[in-house]
Design a protein around this motif. Structure first.
Motif, PDB file in Angstrom:
ATOM      1  N   ALA A 270       0.828  -1.211   0.000  1.00  0.00           N
ATOM      2  CA  ALA A 270       0.000   0.000   0.000  1.00  0.00           C
ATOM      3  C   ALA A 270       0.862   1.260   0.000  1.00  0.00           C
ATOM      4  O   ALA A 270       0.599   2.213  -0.753  1.00  0.00           O
ATOM      5  CB  ALA A 270      -0.931  -0.018   1.219  1.00  0.00           C
ATOM      6  N   PHE A 271       1.923   1.278   0.834  1.00  0.00           N
ATOM      7  CA  PHE A 271       2.786   2.454   0.856  1.00  0.00           C
ATOM      8  C   PHE A 271       3.624   2.559  -0.431  1.00  0.00           C
ATOM      9  O   PHE A 271       3.933   3.669  -0.880  1.00  0.00           O
ATOM     10  CB  PHE A 271       3.705   2.409   2.076  1.00  0.00           C
ATOM     11  N   ALA A 272       3.982   1.424  -1.003  1.00  0.00           N
ATOM     12  CA  ALA A 272       4.714   1.456  -2.274  1.00  0.00           C
ATOM     13  C   ALA A 272       3.849   2.039  -3.388  1.00  0.00           C
ATOM     14  O   ALA A 272       4.335   2.777  -4.251  1.00  0.00           O
ATOM     15  CB  ALA A 272       5.181   0.052  -2.641  1.00  0.00           C
TER      16      ALA A 272
ATOM     17  N   ASP B 295      17.495  14.256   1.256  1.00  0.00           N
ATOM     18  CA  ASP B 295      18.232  13.854   2.463  1.00  0.00           C
ATOM     19  C   ASP B 295      17.975  12.391   2.806  1.00  0.00           C
ATOM     20  O   ASP B 295      18.907  11.627   3.091  1.00  0.00           O
ATOM     21  CB  ASP B 295      17.840  14.759   3.630  1.00  0.00           C
ATOM     22  N   GLU B 296      16.712  11.980   2.811  1.00  0.00           N
ATOM     23  CA  GLU B 296      16.394  10.585   3.128  1.00  0.00           C
ATOM     24  C   GLU B 296      16.920   9.645   2.047  1.00  0.00           C
ATOM     25  O   GLU B 296      17.373   8.534   2.341  1.00  0.00           O
ATOM     26  CB  GLU B 296      14.877  10.439   3.265  1.00  0.00           C
ATOM     27  N   ALA B 297      16.889  10.078   0.782  1.00  0.00           N
ATOM     28  CA  ALA B 297      17.414   9.234  -0.294  1.00  0.00           C
ATOM     29  C   ALA B 297      18.921   9.055  -0.168  1.00  0.00           C
ATOM     30  O   ALA B 297      19.441   7.958  -0.417  1.00  0.00           O
ATOM     31  CB  ALA B 297      17.058   9.850  -1.650  1.00  0.00           C
ATOM     32  N   ARG B 298      19.644  10.084   0.240  1.00  0.00           N
ATOM     33  CA  ARG B 298      21.100   9.946   0.448  1.00  0.00           C
ATOM     34  C   ARG B 298      21.389   8.957   1.565  1.00  0.00           C
ATOM     35  O   ARG B 298      22.334   8.150   1.464  1.00  0.00           O
ATOM     36  CB  ARG B 298      21.707  11.313   0.772  1.00  0.00           C
ATOM     37  N   ARG B 299      20.615   9.017   2.638  1.00  0.00           N
ATOM     38  CA  ARG B 299      20.832   8.093   3.752  1.00  0.00           C
ATOM     39  C   ARG B 299      20.589   6.646   3.339  1.00  0.00           C
ATOM     40  O   ARG B 299      21.370   5.756   3.662  1.00  0.00           O
ATOM     41  CB  ARG B 299      19.916   8.482   4.914  1.00  0.00           C
TER      42      ARG B 299
ATOM     43  N   ALA C  41      16.266   4.398  -4.627  1.00  0.00           N
ATOM     44  CA  ALA C  41      16.561   5.079  -3.361  1.00  0.00           C
ATOM     45  C   ALA C  41      15.525   6.166  -3.081  1.00  0.00           C
ATOM     46  O   ALA C  41      15.067   6.344  -1.938  1.00  0.00           O
ATOM     47  CB  ALA C  41      17.969   5.665  -3.402  1.00  0.00           C
ATOM     48  N   PHE C  42      15.135   6.916  -4.093  1.00  0.00           N
ATOM     49  CA  PHE C  42      14.127   7.954  -3.893  1.00  0.00           C
ATOM     50  C   PHE C  42      12.752   7.343  -3.643  1.00  0.00           C
ATOM     51  O   PHE C  42      11.947   7.912  -2.883  1.00  0.00           O
ATOM     52  CB  PHE C  42      14.091   8.899  -5.096  1.00  0.00           C
ATOM     53  N   LEU C  43      12.458   6.222  -4.272  1.00  0.00           N
ATOM     54  CA  LEU C  43      11.172   5.556  -4.004  1.00  0.00           C
ATOM     55  C   LEU C  43      11.100   5.120  -2.540  1.00  0.00           C
ATOM     56  O   LEU C  43      10.062   5.302  -1.875  1.00  0.00           O
ATOM     57  CB  LEU C  43      11.005   4.360  -4.943  1.00  0.00           C
TER      58      LEU C  43
END
Length: 224
Positions: free
Chosen positions: A135-137, A158-162, A208-210
């Motif tokens: 569902a979140f995907a 920022d979250e994608a880099r992590r 990564a961004f997904l």
């Protein structure tokens, strides 16, 4: 004198006014003339007459000046006329072409710590964790399609880099899925993760961004 007389011609022949009909009549007379000459040449040896005298006895083919002038003018017009350039199809001024989306197959992998937060979401006990991840995907894929420019991408950078810097042991077992993203957004994603020359695979960058978008959605639903 015969008592049968031919009636006088009341109207002129159509061939006298139409160049096309004159041309057809001339071709018909030409074919008959050629057939008559061939037949005369075949009969010449039997009659003992030279072929030259037989050809001299046959009338010459009358030609139509109007037909010849029309054909010559048509040939000159076709030769002098330049080829018409290809005209591109006109695009209405009010129609704007939509940005082109690219289709990718990415591996959807969330951090292990993010998956543990699924238990803190209201209603988590009614469904399985796999159902919640799908569902979140789905929501994350819809958000990914809406990203257009660098400003949209920077909100998740920022979250994608992590996530991009994590090792495989820190990520959950992922699921392959098809996503769509704008070409401009994909280039901005590469630049945000320190890959301006786009050396890394696009599926890895977009994956990564997904995961970053899904992590933010899970964090927003979590009970504080």
């Amino acid at each position: 004198m015969s008592r049968f007389r031919l009636p006088a011609r009341v109207a002129p022949s159509p061939a006298a006014e139409e160049p096309g009909l004159q041309n057809s009549a001339a071709r018909l007379r030409s074919s008959r003339e050629v057939q008559s000459r061939i037949l005369a040449e075949r009969r010449a040896p039997e009659a003992g007459l030279p072929a030259v005298n037989i050809e001299a006895q046959l009338p010459d083919l009358p030609t139509s000046p109007l037909a010849e002038a029309g054909l010559a003018g048509k040939r000159e017009g076709e030769r002098d006329q330049p080829p018409s350039p290809a005209i591109p199809p006109e695009v209405p001024s009010g129609v704007v072409s939509k940005p082109r989306k690219e289709k990718l197959v990415v591996l959807f992998r969330l951090p292990l710590a993010t998956e543990r937060r699924l238990e803190l979401i209201p209603g988590a006990g009614e469904v399985t964790s796999a159902y919640m991840l799908r569902a979140f995907a789905k929501e994350a894929r819809a958000e990914l399609r809406r990203l257009l420019a660098e400003e949209d991408v920077n909100a998740h950078a920022d979250e994608a880099r992590r996530i991009f810097a994590m090792s495989a042991t820190d990520l959950a077992v992922g699921e392959a899925m098809t996503v769509y993203a704008q070409g401009s957004a994909i280039r901005a994603m590469h630049a945000a993760l320190g890959d301006p020359w786009q050396i890394e695979p696009r599926a890895t960058i977009v994956g990564a961004f997904l995961a970053a978008i899904a992590s933010r959605l899970i964090e927003a639903r979590r009970v504080r």
